[in-house]
Design an enzyme around this catalytic site. Sequence first.
Site, PDB file in Angstrom:
ATOM      1  N   ASP A  95       0.869  -1.182   0.000  1.00 53.43           N
ATOM      2  CA  ASP A  95       0.000   0.000   0.000  1.00 53.43           C
ATOM      3  C   ASP A  95       0.902   1.226   0.000  1.00 53.43           C
ATOM      4  O   ASP A  95       1.648   1.454   0.949  1.00 53.43           O
ATOM      5  CB  ASP A  95      -0.909  -0.012   1.228  1.00 53.43           C
ATOM      6  CG  ASP A  95      -2.076   0.962   1.095  1.00 53.43           C
ATOM      7  OD1 ASP A  95      -2.136   1.695   0.078  1.00 53.43           O
ATOM      8  OD2 ASP A  95      -2.930   0.994   1.999  1.00 53.43           O
TER       9      ASP A  95
ATOM     10  N   ASP B 290      -2.716   2.253  -6.203  1.00 52.41           N
ATOM     11  CA  ASP B 290      -1.631   2.271  -5.212  1.00 52.41           C
ATOM     12  C   ASP B 290      -1.637   1.081  -4.264  1.00 52.41           C
ATOM     13  O   ASP B 290      -0.980   1.117  -3.224  1.00 52.41           O
ATOM     14  CB  ASP B 290      -1.717   3.562  -4.389  1.00 52.41           C
ATOM     15  CG  ASP B 290      -3.013   3.658  -3.594  1.00 52.41           C
ATOM     16  OD1 ASP B 290      -4.018   3.064  -4.015  1.00 52.41           O
ATOM     17  OD2 ASP B 290      -3.023   4.346  -2.566  1.00 52.41           O
ATOM     18  N   GLU B 291      -2.325   0.012  -4.617  1.00 48.49           N
ATOM     19  CA  GLU B 291      -2.478  -1.094  -3.673  1.00 48.49           C
ATOM     20  C   GLU B 291      -2.585  -2.411  -4.439  1.00 48.49           C
ATOM     21  O   GLU B 291      -3.261  -2.489  -5.462  1.00 48.49           O
ATOM     22  CB  GLU B 291      -3.738  -0.857  -2.835  1.00 48.49           C
ATOM     23  CG  GLU B 291      -3.975  -1.832  -1.732  1.00 48.49           C
ATOM     24  CD  GLU B 291      -5.250  -1.508  -0.952  1.00 48.49           C
ATOM     25  OE1 GLU B 291      -5.517  -2.243   0.018  1.00 48.49           O
ATOM     26  OE2 GLU B 291      -5.962  -0.564  -1.314  1.00 48.49           O
TER      27      GLU B 291
END
Length: 483
Positions: free
Chosen positions: A11, A105-106
């Site tokens: 993350d 983003d993860e």
Amino acid sequence: MRPAPTILHLDMDAFYASAEQAAKPSLRGKAVVVGGLGPRGVVATASYEARRLGVHSAMPTAQARRLAPNAAYLVPRFSLYRTVSEQVMGLLGRLSPLVEPLSLDEAFVDLEAGGTADDASSARTTGEELRAAIRAVTGLSGSVGLAGSKMLAKIASEQAKPDGLVLIEPGTERELLAPLSVRVLPGVGPATGDHLRRAGMTTVHDLAEAGEAELVRLVGKAHGHGLHRMALGLDDRPVVAERDAKSVSVEDTFDVDLHDRVRVRAEVERLAVRCVERLRAADRSGRTVVLKVRRYDFSTLTRSETLRGPTDDPTVVREAAGRLLEFVDTTGGVRLLGVGVTGLADFTQEDLFAQAADARERARRAQEDQTPAAEGGGEGSAGEPEPESPEPLAARRWSAGHDVHHEQHGHGWVQGSGIGRVTVRFEQPWSAPGRVLTFRVDDPLLLPADPLPLVREPPDYSSWPASLPKSRSEPPAGGVSSP
């Protein structure tokens, strides 16, 4: 559950805000808020400096301004975020063929499937090298969680924030979960959490002690059974390399309700084109066009039209969305519009041509039925539309945070604009904080620009991760420990 912590969850830390700080030296170490800046704007991401002042995601921007009046408020630059995301996902793909992106983003990564880890020691080394690689390539930090299941890996990455690594050793899952809030478990949102709280269950330990039968009674059979397993630390969901998207859509919320029917239609057509751009970027086509309209009283209407076949033709989607709009009453005003495409499929050339031909034929017939022929018109005079005139310089919108280039001063970004003026700070990601200058909004030497890369010369990771340990017999280099 796996006997080794070989599922990794990455993350990125405050992704949008961190990317803006990396791109703008003058904002490093300062409160930054990214999101909608109008009266109805919502915070997308806040830097950790802003979070310490009480600002958080999904908060109305107006409330954020009251909590952090001196923060930098910027609109998102998704082209930059997508570029950085592609760099990060590229690094993850070098670790394993099984990478499951959850957002820009993860992502989850199955390290065992990639042969880059098979025990706690090699998993920790892989996680630390990944964090170092991400920082070297993008200039940003990410937090890593390692565990034997997806649920625990995600919990570990939350505990690692910001810029850390946490590994949950097999056998310690229940001890770690017991004191945590029930909200850490997947599927427990505010409503379910409140329902469980009223039943006297606030921690994961409470759920485990309550037993499966009681949870089934409270939240239903399927949810209760799954909730009890997760409370015991049991989660056997695999990392799925490709998530099949069910729809592609875009929407906009307007600062002021739209009343002009012509303006509403123009916005719908603009959203349709944006939707098709996303559809094509995903190499997909779609069969059903969906229109979403939220009116002045917050009532939300959706209308849909299923086409003869899947398409990614902007004309087809735009006209279908326009037809759907005819069945919606917008008299009282519109606060949100959205256009989406469902029934996704791989692109089919024949379907595209058929849809486009149908659209052209409908347009031709409508023109013949409704528009008298122009006198003295030459052959083909009623065919192609006139090209759009260039956008007037004075009409340009200079959004706070967006990139610009001045012929004399070079690359910069917009700090703010208003009353016919635009203020620009001239700096680059690898420069010192730059100077601030103000121009007329119609200055011909000031032009919109593309974002610059966050790292001028990123290192070559084409051979990575060849150096990582592949088995228990190969000890990890360095002996890195988690924070």
